[in-house]
Design a protein around this motif. Sequence first.
Motif, PDB file in Angstrom:
ATOM      1  N   CYS A   1      -8.564-101.328 111.602  1.00 49.71           N
ATOM      2  CA  CYS A   1      -7.872-100.586 112.669  1.00 49.71           C
ATOM      3  C   CYS A   1      -7.147-101.559 113.609  1.00 49.71           C
ATOM      4  N   ARG A   2      -6.402-101.018 114.605  1.00 51.44           N
ATOM      5  CA  ARG A   2      -5.577-101.883 115.465  1.00 51.44           C
ATOM      6  C   ARG A   2      -5.804-101.551 116.940  1.00 51.44           C
ATOM      7  N   PRO A   3      -6.495-102.429 117.674  1.00 49.53           N
ATOM      8  CA  PRO A   3      -6.703-102.151 119.108  1.00 49.53           C
ATOM      9  C   PRO A   3      -5.396-102.166 119.900  1.00 49.53           C
ATOM     10  N   GLY A   4      -4.358-102.800 119.355  1.00 47.74           N
ATOM     11  CA  GLY A   4      -3.092-102.921 120.095  1.00 47.74           C
ATOM     12  C   GLY A   4      -2.194-101.691 120.002  1.00 47.74           C
ATOM     13  N   ASP A   5      -2.553-100.735 119.190  1.00 53.81           N
ATOM     14  CA  ASP A   5      -1.713 -99.539 119.076  1.00 53.81           C
ATOM     15  C   ASP A   5      -1.702 -98.752 120.391  1.00 53.81           C
ATOM     16  N   GLN A   6      -0.536 -98.210 120.706  1.00 50.54           N
ATOM     17  CA  GLN A   6      -0.424 -97.309 121.859  1.00 50.54           C
ATOM     18  C   GLN A   6       0.488 -96.153 121.488  1.00 50.54           C
ATOM     19  N   ILE A   7       0.331 -95.052 122.199  1.00 49.67           N
ATOM     20  CA  ILE A   7       1.215 -93.900 121.943  1.00 49.67           C
ATOM     21  C   ILE A   7       1.565 -93.233 123.262  1.00 49.67           C
ATOM     22  N   ASP A   8       2.685 -92.517 123.262  1.00 46.28           N
ATOM     23  CA  ASP A   8       3.059 -91.790 124.477  1.00 46.28           C
ATOM     24  C   ASP A   8       2.193 -90.543 124.630  1.00 46.28           C
ATOM     25  N   LYS A   9       1.780 -90.264 125.873  1.00 47.85           N
ATOM     26  CA  LYS A   9       0.882 -89.124 126.124  1.00 47.85           C
ATOM     27  C   LYS A   9       1.599 -87.803 125.892  1.00 47.85           C
ATOM     28  N   ALA A  10       0.818 -86.779 125.540  1.00 47.17           N
ATOM     29  CA  ALA A  10       1.405 -85.460 125.274  1.00 47.17           C
ATOM     30  C   ALA A  10       1.921 -84.821 126.569  1.00 47.17           C
ATOM     31  N   TYR A  11       2.992 -84.043 126.446  1.00 43.35           N
ATOM     32  CA  TYR A  11       3.471 -83.263 127.596  1.00 43.35           C
ATOM     33  C   TYR A  11       2.451 -82.188 127.950  1.00 43.35           C
ATOM     34  N   ILE A  12       2.337 -81.918 129.241  1.00 44.31           N
ATOM     35  CA  ILE A  12       1.470 -80.822 129.710  1.00 44.31           C
ATOM     36  C   ILE A  12       2.332 -79.899 130.566  1.00 44.31           C
ATOM     37  N   ALA A  13       2.216 -78.587 130.367  1.00 44.32           N
ATOM     38  CA  ALA A  13       3.020 -77.663 131.175  1.00 44.32           C
ATOM     39  C   ALA A  13       2.341 -77.388 132.506  1.00 44.32           C
ATOM     40  N   ASP A  14       1.034 -77.157 132.487  1.00 45.25           N
ATOM     41  CA  ASP A  14       0.344 -76.783 133.717  1.00 45.25           C
ATOM     42  C   ASP A  14      -1.117 -77.207 133.613  1.00 45.25           C
ATOM     43  N   SER A  15      -1.557 -78.028 134.571  1.00 43.63           N
ATOM     44  CA  SER A  15      -2.976 -78.413 134.543  1.00 43.63           C
ATOM     45  C   SER A  15      -3.666 -78.025 135.850  1.00 43.63           C
ATOM     46  N   SER A  16      -3.016 -77.134 136.612  1.00 41.75           N
ATOM     47  CA  SER A  16      -3.670 -76.687 137.850  1.00 41.75           C
ATOM     48  C   SER A  16      -4.838 -75.764 137.495  1.00 41.75           C
TER      49      SER A  16
ATOM     50  N   LYS B   1     -18.631 -60.408 134.983  1.00 43.77           N
ATOM     51  CA  LYS B   1     -18.404 -61.732 134.385  1.00 43.77           C
ATOM     52  C   LYS B   1     -17.055 -62.280 134.873  1.00 43.77           C
ATOM     53  N   THR B   2     -17.058 -63.549 135.294  1.00 47.45           N
ATOM     54  CA  THR B   2     -15.809 -64.154 135.749  1.00 47.45           C
ATOM     55  C   THR B   2     -15.057 -64.738 134.565  1.00 47.45           C
ATOM     56  N   GLU B   3     -13.764 -64.432 134.493  1.00 43.58           N
ATOM     57  CA  GLU B   3     -12.951 -64.971 133.390  1.00 43.58           C
ATOM     58  C   GLU B   3     -11.729 -65.693 133.949  1.00 43.58           C
ATOM     59  N   SER B   4     -11.253 -66.699 133.219  1.00 41.00           N
ATOM     60  CA  SER B   4     -10.020 -67.382 133.606  1.00 41.00           C
ATOM     61  C   SER B   4      -8.829 -66.611 133.082  1.00 41.00           C
ATOM     62  N   GLU B   5      -7.711 -66.744 133.814  1.00 36.21           N
ATOM     63  CA  GLU B   5      -6.491 -66.060 133.352  1.00 36.21           C
ATOM     64  C   GLU B   5      -5.774 -66.850 132.256  1.00 36.21           C
ATOM     65  N   ARG B   6      -6.106 -68.131 132.156  1.00 37.08           N
ATOM     66  CA  ARG B   6      -5.513 -68.954 131.092  1.00 37.08           C
ATOM     67  C   ARG B   6      -6.410 -70.164 130.853  1.00 37.08           C
ATOM     68  N   ALA B   7      -6.019 -70.999 129.880  1.00 35.52           N
ATOM     69  CA  ALA B   7      -6.784 -72.224 129.606  1.00 35.52           C
ATOM     70  C   ALA B   7      -6.555 -73.233 130.736  1.00 35.52           C
ATOM     71  N   PRO B   8      -7.468 -74.202 130.905  1.00 38.77           N
ATOM     72  CA  PRO B   8      -7.328 -75.169 131.999  1.00 38.77           C
ATOM     73  C   PRO B   8      -6.036 -75.990 131.939  1.00 38.77           C
ATOM     74  N   LYS B   9      -5.499 -76.176 130.739  1.00 40.98           N
ATOM     75  CA  LYS B   9      -4.192 -76.846 130.623  1.00 40.98           C
ATOM     76  C   LYS B   9      -3.356 -76.045 129.642  1.00 40.98           C
ATOM     77  N   THR B  10      -2.053 -76.032 129.865  1.00 40.20           N
ATOM     78  CA  THR B  10      -1.177 -75.339 128.912  1.00 40.20           C
ATOM     79  C   THR B  10      -0.068 -76.290 128.448  1.00 40.20           C
ATOM     80  N   PHE B  11       0.551 -75.920 127.325  1.00 39.96           N
ATOM     81  CA  PHE B  11       1.549 -76.796 126.683  1.00 39.96           C
ATOM     82  C   PHE B  11       2.694 -75.922 126.174  1.00 39.96           C
ATOM     83  N   ARG B  12       3.877 -76.516 126.118  1.00 45.80           N
ATOM     84  CA  ARG B  12       5.043 -75.722 125.700  1.00 45.80           C
ATOM     85  C   ARG B  12       5.354 -75.897 124.223  1.00 45.80           C
ATOM     86  N   ASN B  13       5.775 -74.782 123.638  1.00 46.50           N
ATOM     87  CA  ASN B  13       6.335 -74.851 122.292  1.00 46.50           C
ATOM     88  C   ASN B  13       7.838 -75.055 122.471  1.00 46.50           C
TER      89      ASN B  13
END
Length: 964
Positions: A339-354, A364-376
Amino acid sequence: MSGIKWCLLVAALLAAGCNRTSPEVVKAELVSLQACEEMARDGLRPIAASRDQRFLGKVQNSTALCRGGNGAVQFHSAPWVDWGNYWGAGDARSKAPDFVKQAGHLGPTQRGIDGALLDLEYERIELIKFNLFDNNGTYKDYVLGRNGVGGPALKTWKEMRLPSTNTNYSLVGGAGEQVCKGELIRHRNVSGICNDTFNPLMGSSGQLFARNVAFDTTFPDQGRTNLTKNRHGDRLSLMRPDPQVISRRLFTRQQSNPGKCNGGYGLPGFSKDADCDYKKAPFFNVLAAFWIQFMTHDWFSHLDEGHNQAEYMTVGCTSQKLNGNEKPLSPEDVKNLGCRPGDQIDKAYIADSSDPKTFSKDGKTESERAPKTFRNNVTAWWDASQIYGYDDRSRMRVKRDPKDPARLLLPAVTGRAAAGDPQGYLPTLASSDPMNPEWAGQEAVAFPDNFSVGISFYHNLFAREHNAFVDEFRKQTGRTPDEDSGLRNPITPARVIRYRDVTPDELFEAARLVVAAEIAKIHTIEWTPQLLYDEPLYLGMNANWSGLLGDHAPQVSEALRQIVSWSFGTSKDVKKATQWYSVFASGPGIFGLGSRVYADDPVLALIDPNKKDTWDISNPQHVNGGVNHFGSPFNFPEEFVTVYRLHALVPDLLEYRDLAAPNEIKNKIPVVETFQAKATEATRSRGLSNWALTMGRQRLGLLALGNSPQFLQNLKIPRLNSATQMIDVTALDLIRDRERGVPRFNEFRRQYGLRQLTSFDDFVDQHLPADSSDKADQQKLAATLREVYGQHLCDATKIITDAQRNEDQSPINDCLGHPTGTMVDNVEDVDTVVGWLAESTRPHGFAISETQFVVFILNASRRLYSDRFFTSSFRPEFYTRLGLDWVLNNGPGPAQMEKGTPNGHSQPVSPLKRVLLRTMPELAPELSTVVNAFDPWARDRGEYYSLEWKPRPGADSDEAFRKR
Ligand code: HEM
């Protein structure tokens, strides 16, 4: 079954076969018939009322016995679904003995196949009921309902309105009620808006990915609930267990002669002496591998123009588990692992992490969405957006022929002289085109990322097909210029548009509709039945398209279509709008639902020979009435992307052949040597039909652990701002899933209504004999999984899930049925991709695992149900008459039938075979024996779903058959 019917059947069976069959066989059949009676007495299983009471693909003992005899009962306690063990669900050996064949649907083979279809329908109904979680803010309505209508019966959502910033805002109604009309409903809009005319934004580019799993089970490494904390302890993080270590230990293709493979880069001069070992699927070819990559480029992309965020991260190769504890890797460990410890990659885009808002239902308490969302970042529709574009920027890369703008630009390539070559090849991207600099020199296509010769092949193929349709339309115009083309403009609906009136733009867009529908059809009834090569799935996939009734009972199909669309589809009753809709749609199929409307009672109207189809383009309910989103706006879920991480399908080396000597492998061309601009060079210099032959004959890689392409573990990506400018795509598959909070394998299965595993040993296929070498390999793999993911001392007081319960209805705890205080496998921590690749127990002919399959059952049907161009707008008013017939008959003119009855079915010549023959007539001799274009072309298909790897007559000298 009533007692009388049962007695009659037994008498018939005995009369049919007693003098030809051993008493044991007759006795076994009698026992299973008794079980059938017991099953019939118990009646059909009710649909689960709550998610913890789901079917799990496991039937009663009597049902298993009735549908598969002892062979089915024997594996009943394993975690895997039962139907794969039913009669008729495998190859010829799974069929009932001859003596009971006469019993038709009551005979064992048919009982097995019908039973399998019924199990699959149960799964689909439950998936629709329990697995839809939209991230756009509609989930609260889905759970609570709105204005007295239950959530799953809702049809419109304010979140799917066009925002005021959209250029079409006022056209659809602005701040008032929004309904798409006029020009906006005529064809597939480039950004994907107005497919659903009442929910203009749905499925368009840039919308949020959905989820198929409960929001509070996502992002398990954050330990957001007690259940997740109990399930995983503190064992998980983005880089723990180390993704590169997992890749090297569990994914690497072992090589018998590493020098000849050269890390997937082959030998100089594309020498045929190169060799990279890989595990091969005997019934699926390389065309199928690139087909699915080509599809995913249409459906989803987390990346935007080939980019993620500007910020970088390291990607592991730092630690591994030793006796259950995370220990740093020494330089020697790194060297040994590769393997290669020197490899790096760009982080994924996030639409909303609030923090998501919450609401409560029944305390029962439910969330209206997942804690983070992503765009197609592309359209979610099956609209061939990889070819035609998904926004204005990508559309600029699509080149139309200035001489006839209805056509795509396909200049001829000098030196290419095969029969199809005058149809031309795609031009390359111009320097003025918007693009990622890495794409320079590639063909000009809307979605140019991760290009290779396989992707180049399909883009050229369907560009030729687009032009073939336009050319045929022009010919028709020449023959009948004044006839009605079928097309209508909703702005002037009464005006007949004659062939001669059709403008180049109108024809271009009609051709796009045709090509997209052909692609959907190829995928549904050609690619998928070869991916899942058995009789239940052949019937099931054809049912999705044209119904279980097929052509046998057209009037009944038509009646069902009317009832499904215009009665259940418009119902505010949740059960009718979802469960009944889905079950009854299996009769006529999903395609074309709602595309005809009869004025009077729909069923009576069918008997009336003068019945009139009153479908009307100016009636928005008719245009849109065939779609059903089951209460949750359509987009793909993150979990769908996970199960499409199919990199193991790709071989490292392509066994290049040409049509002059098809049995001879001339070169071994590394896939990586056809990456990006080299793809275009490869396609042009060797010719499209030679690549068709090459990829048509070669087997693709099995989806299994230990089978990732070497070149993808060592992929050079010059755009990366890192020391190595390389990435291990296999490790990245795990990292991206973790970034997007996909639940780990065991909870993933529970969420989808599949049974959990209780140890790594569950991965070993119990069907295999004790002394089989495959079994020994699988046991070794289970041991490696134990080393990589570790074990822990379990605590039975810790409840780990609310998705399912133990059979005795007690809650599932950290010990998974083992005694408290003992060491148990960390099977809960397994990355989902690792888990589904490790599944060796699969139904017959399944190139994928059952975990992946269950994700497809839900989302592949929804992709059809939600799209009006496949349902109520599958009409000549949009497609033209020629276009409609082209899709139905797989090309111009009447349907052509295949020779004989492959696997017992009389069937039309398959849609991809027809496309190949039209665009490359020189393939005719090679394709003359091919029934499904995704089955290796020189394979003898044998009888009834055989998986044997043996040559058809004429291909005996093909050296591919000398290798296992
Ligand atoms: C030449 C062959 C291929 C290359 C070079 C390649 C390369 C890549 C790379 C670099 C990524 C990571 C993007 C990122 O998250 O930063 C990726 C993602 C992906 N690949 Fe491949 N791939 C190949 C073939 C395939 C095939 C045959 C499939 C089959 C379906 C496939 C499916 C996927 C999927 C589903 C993703 C995730 C996309 C997303 O997150 O939106 N790839 N591929």
